[in-house]
Structure formats: C-alpha cells, structure tokens
Write a protein that holds these residues in place. Sequence first.
Motif, short mmCIF file in Angstrom:
data_model
loop_
_atom_site.label_atom_id
_atom_site.label_comp_id
_atom_site.label_asym_id
_atom_site.label_seq_id
_atom_site.Cartn_x
_atom_site.Cartn_y
_atom_site.Cartn_z
N GLY A 101 0.84 -1.19 0.00
CA GLY A 101 0.00 0.00 0.00
C GLY A 101 0.87 1.24 0.00
N GLY A 102 0.47 2.26 0.72
CA GLY A 102 1.27 3.48 0.81
C GLY A 102 1.98 3.62 2.13
N GLY A 103 2.01 2.56 2.92
CA GLY A 103 2.62 2.64 4.25
C GLY A 103 4.13 2.54 4.22
N GLU A 104 4.71 2.59 5.41
CA GLU A 104 6.16 2.49 5.53
C GLU A 104 6.62 1.07 5.18
N ALA A 105 7.85 1.02 4.68
CA ALA A 105 8.42 -0.27 4.34
C ALA A 105 8.73 -1.06 5.61
N VAL A 106 8.50 -2.37 5.53
CA VAL A 106 8.83 -3.27 6.63
C VAL A 106 10.14 -3.96 6.31
N GLU A 107 11.09 -3.91 7.22
CA GLU A 107 12.39 -4.52 6.97
C GLU A 107 12.41 -5.96 7.47
N VAL A 108 12.96 -6.83 6.64
CA VAL A 108 13.05 -8.26 6.96
C VAL A 108 14.52 -8.65 6.95
N GLY A 109 15.00 -9.19 8.04
CA GLY A 109 16.40 -9.53 8.18
C GLY A 109 16.78 -10.79 7.43
N PRO A 110 18.08 -11.10 7.37
CA PRO A 110 18.56 -12.28 6.64
C PRO A 110 18.16 -13.57 7.33
N ALA A 111 18.19 -14.65 6.56
CA ALA A 111 17.80 -15.95 7.10
C ALA A 111 18.97 -16.69 7.72
N ALA A 112 20.19 -16.29 7.38
CA ALA A 112 21.36 -17.01 7.89
C ALA A 112 21.40 -16.94 9.41
N PRO A 113 21.62 -18.06 10.11
CA PRO A 113 21.62 -18.05 11.57
C PRO A 113 22.83 -17.31 12.12
N ALA A 114 22.68 -16.79 13.31
CA ALA A 114 23.80 -16.10 13.96
C ALA A 114 24.89 -17.10 14.29
#
Length: 749
Positions: free
Chosen positions: A454-467
């Motif tokens: 939509g017109g909302g703020e972007a949602v950030e999604v982190g990497p899948a690699a485990p710490a």
Amino acid sequence: MHLPCVAVSEPIRIANCSGFFGDRLAAAREMVGGGPIDVLTGDWLAELTMMILARSRAKRPGGGYARTFVAQMEQVMGTCLDRGIKVVANAGGLDPGGCAAAVAEVAERLGLAPVVAYVDGDDLLPRVSELLVAGELAPLDDVGLGDPSGYVTANAYLGCWGIVEALRRGADVVVTGRVTDAALVCGPAAWHHGWRRDDWDRLAGAVVAGHILECGAQATGGNYSFFTEISGHMDPGGARFGFPWAEVADDGGALIGKHPRTGGEVSVGTVTAQLLYEIGPPAYLGPDVTARFDTIELTQAAPDRVRVRGVRGEPPPPTLKVGITEWLGYRNSFEIALTGLDVEAKAEFAAAAFWDAYPHAQAELATVDSRIMRTDQPDPATNPEATAVWRLAVRDPDEAKVGRAFTNAMVETGLASIPGFYAPSGAPGPAAPYGVFRAASIPASLVPQRVHLGGGEAVEVGPAAPAAGGVPPPEATPALAPEAPAPAGEARRLAPLGRVVGARSGDKGGDANLGVFARTRAGYAWLAEFLTVDRLRSLLPEVAGLPVERHELANLLALNFVIRGLLGEGVAASTRPDPQAKSLGEWLRARIAPIPESLLTGPPGGVRIRPFSDDDRAGLLDVWERASRVAHDFLPDEFFAREREAISTQHLVRAETWVAELGGRIAGFVSLLGDEVGAVFVDPDRQRRGIGRALLDYVRTGRGPLELEVFAANFRARGFYERYGFVPVGRYVHAESGEPMVRLRWQSP
C-alpha cells in the motif's frame, strides 16, 4: 499417556507460468483456467535478463521490469481475486516498485482492488563504491570484479522471507526484484504452512520444488532427451506442453504435476532432467537454506505425478550471492558458407580476403574468434550436406571497429573471394553492445529486504542465515540408489551414449553445467564407472584443458559436471555458437562409446520393475475408471466394476505386484497370483514397448514359465511377442467381449 495433537496444514498447490523473459504469454491464463491452484508464480530473471532490462531502462524510463507480466495480470487478475489465488513473481527486475505500480494501474482500470506489495533491497548499485572500499564485496570466481565504473547492475539474490512477510500482511500480488528462483515457491509454502526460519528440511524441500518449477515446461517434457517417448507429442496441440505445478506439503515434500488435457508429461525422467539443470555440487546453496540434492527421492506416484520426498536441509551460508553486469563494448559476427571440396583452404582464403579488406589488423581488436564448423557430409546428396561454415566473431570497446567497417569488409569480398561464396545468415548488421556477468558475495547481514505494501512504511526483513554460535543440525546423509552391479565381463557394442542416458546442460556465468542421468540402476552403475573426468574430456575435446568438477548423485542415478570457463565471460560476451551450453548434453549423447549389450537390449529407454505402492493402487484404479468410460460400448460395465473391486480388495492384496516403468513413467502393472499373470497398461501407446520387456525381466528372475493372454488382432498385428520369446499355445473366444484371444507361453530355458 496422551500424545499432543499437532495440526498439519493442507498442501498448497503452487503453479508456474513463466520460465524466462519471453515465455508463453498465454501461460498465466492457462494455469489459472486449467485446474485448481492456490498460487501463481513466474520466473522472469536470468543473468542475461538483468542486462537486457538495464538497456531497456536506459532507453526508456520505467523500462526496468517485465511488461509482459503486467499484460498477463490484465488477463487473469480478476479470476485470481475471485478464487483467492495469490500471485508471486520476480518480474519487478530492476524496478519492482514501478512494476507494482503498473499492476495497480491495470487493476484500477479493471475496477479491481487487489493488495499489491513489492519487495526490494536487492539493488546494490548505489552502494557499490562504499562496499568495495569496505572490502565487503568478494569475487566468487576467477573472472574477478572488473571495473566498477562500467557496472550497470549489481543485485543480491534475496530469499523467501520478504515474500512471506508480504503474504502474511495480506498481499494478493507480490512483485520482487532479484530473488532466487526457488524463493518464488519457498515463500508461499513457508507462509501457508507457518514454517520457522530454521525448518531446514521443510525449506529445502520447497527449494527443490521451486527448482523443478522455475524453468516452466522444462519440467513437463521441454528440452527433454527422450522427448520421442512423450505420448501424443506429435498429435495436434500435443507439442504445446503444459506448465507445471507443485503441491507442497507441511513436511516439505511435494507432488509435481500438470493440468489435465495439456501436452507433455511429468515423469521421474523429466523431473530428474530439470533437477540437474544449472546446478553445481550436491549442497545447493541459497539465502534461506542449503538444500542437499543428494538426498532427493523421486517416485512416479501416478501418470503425470511425481512425488518428491526425503530432502534434507542445512543452514544457509552467511553470505549472499551478488550478480553484477558490466558493459565491456561491442560485438559483431558473420558466417560464410564453405561448399564442396577444399573446405580448409577455402576458409583460409576467405579469411585472407576479409582481413585484406578490413581497415584494422587483428591485433587491434580486443578479441577475435575464428572457427570452421564442419557440417558438411562426404558425397553429399543435397546442397546443405555439401556445406561447412566459417564463422568470424569480434569484440572491441570501440563501436566503429566492429560496426560498419566490419560489415563493409565482409560484403566487399562477395565477388573476390572463394567459389560458391554466400552468407547463410546474411550480411552482418550493426555492432551490438555486450557485457559480462560477474558473481560476487556479500555478508547477508548487510542486505535486509524491504516489503512495501500500500502506501505505508516499508517493513524490513532480516537475513535468514543463523547467527554465529548456533547449534548446527545433524549432517545430511546422501540417499543412495539400491545397489546394482555394473555390467561386467559381457560384450560391448559401439553405440551413441544417448541410447542409454539422458542429459541436461546450461550456463552459470562463464561456466557450463552438464548433468547426465541413467534410467536403470545397472545403467547408473556403468555410467558412474565409465564417465570419468578424463573420459568426458576425450568425448568432448572442447573441454580438454579446462577445470572440471564431477559430482555423483546416486539418488537420481545421475552425474553432474561443472566445466569452468567453457563459456568465457558468460552468455552476453561469449563468442561460442551455443553461448549458454544448452546443446552440450545432446552433443555428449551423440558420441559413440562401448556400451554393455545388456544396457542396449530391449526397448529404447528400457523398462525397469519396482514394487507396487499405495500410490500405484490409486493410479491403477484411475486407469480402470477411465477404461470403463472409453470401452463401455464393447465391454459391459459389470466387467470393469468386478475388476475394480478385485483391485481394491482382493487381487492386489494377495498378489505379488510390480510396476513396469518406461523412462520413469508407468508403462504397466504386472502381478502374479498363483500361476496367473496379469498386466494392465496406463497408456496403450506404450504397451508394445512395456509389456514384453516387463514380463521378460520378471521371468528372468527364475519364476517362469508364464502364460499371457492377448487379443488375437493384437497378436497378429504386433510381432513383438515373438521377439520376446512368447509362442502361441491355444486360442479361445473372450467370454465378455466375444473377441478371439490367443494364449501365449514363455518358458524359461
């Protein structure tokens, strides 16, 4: 003690409608209208496509995405919304936001209101300088990183979790930029089943399903070595192969299929070929999971249904792959026919005439590729059979050198060169720009995905690699094919390799991948022993001198070779006639080799016997259902009803039953109940190739003698029974149909 009840979600059917930028425009409509699906996906982004989109964007603002996808959405968006079908596509290319806006514009024009999301974060071009200074971009191969000032694209290969987040937030259409091809399937599956990021086996199963689907009709018989065995492939419309779908289960297993009444086939053979396409080592690295291709188990569940099980997964690497394209200059080429005698001398003189007319010396060009292609035949019966080709391809940063000056020099020799001079493909055109693909890596932590909805703020999604420091899962154990000894001590016959093996080949940057698969366990045992790296180099002289990796995939009865540097700097820069190595496998299959007689006997492709399964029972019941509808005019319904009941409750419970497979596809069911042998065939077109060999293989286990009953008309029209050693021992009239029958016997010697 009461065990907890764990809810298991229903499988999700994910369909493909595109395998490359330029694939069948009607495929989206065919997949939405041809049968039930839950998600429609498509892959538009090959390495070359990113360069094409960069050129398009440079010529026309807003040209950085696949406009064909928008046209497809105009055709199917309304139906998708009505039926709740989600759409996930990487058609956003270099401008996922622009593509999403175009889809929304089409929806508004149609009076529709889908929730359209897009995922970005993959575009690293604005950050290249700082990443290089910080040492965060590292080359993945010997091609290096080149000149950053010439970069036109630099995109990280993102994984599935941005797609998952977009779907979780209610998106109906998800447009991405550069994600892995498999993420288009893995994302919807992980969203639907609610998988965790460390569900490695489940994610790996979905990645394998995604790899099978990503090239569209290549999973349903397209580009398949044994295409002549595909039933109906020459019937009207039969060559228009359907696109595949995958029903991904909660455990990550998948059922691969296609819609009914579409061309092609889904078989263990077609799926195996696609699994071997453009891969490297068995540990298939990705941003979400490392899928172990040496753990895949394939079974033919029913006609046009292949079940994928057993896939093991491991954590992904801590880095992401980055695809970089760089413009290097301009290229041009032409071909001159060399007809009749003195082919080599004609090529030398044609070259001399050209270089005398060309205003620059060879040494002044960046690259010159001159080769003779010997397509001529001795004592030619036709003009084409008398003709070889001299091909000259050049590249240089200066457009003027490979443009009009190059074209004019070739044309001017037309009446002052070799006898029989003509250009099979016409005079060369203007110079075309070319570039190179470079592969790099970057820490995954530096490339978050962003989901825009939509017109909302972007949602950030982190990497899948485990710490770092996490507990790794148990190491996967490769699945091995049941052992079968390689044929030894028997006569060999010189024959093309393709008589006993299939192949699938392709490109990865400047490297070529060549997968070779057998069709029986004995065939694989021989193949694994025979086809060494040295043998491959001798069979394909072009490979000699190049680094070659060899990987065994016994679970798929296959070998995979990675040939480093065969394609130079990649498809956009290669001067090789086949710059993507698509035909490399078929070249290998045409080479003559000493092959054991036992592998060459019997029908093309061979028939193998395996135990009868519950899936086979369902398939056989379906056969009888269809047979009763087709044959009701000459056999009473009671006949089929009685046989169906026997299949369900009696005969196959008490019988030893086997499945005869031809090239991974069910040719028939063979069962023994006491001294009685029964055979039922899924596809009558395959009966001739299936029944004799299947029964003969069975008898050779020492269980004979056997008897077989066939319609007399079939016995007279088809001499294959005699070829397999069956002789007539009696005749009678079929009690149900009134047809004359022949009783045949095969007696073990």
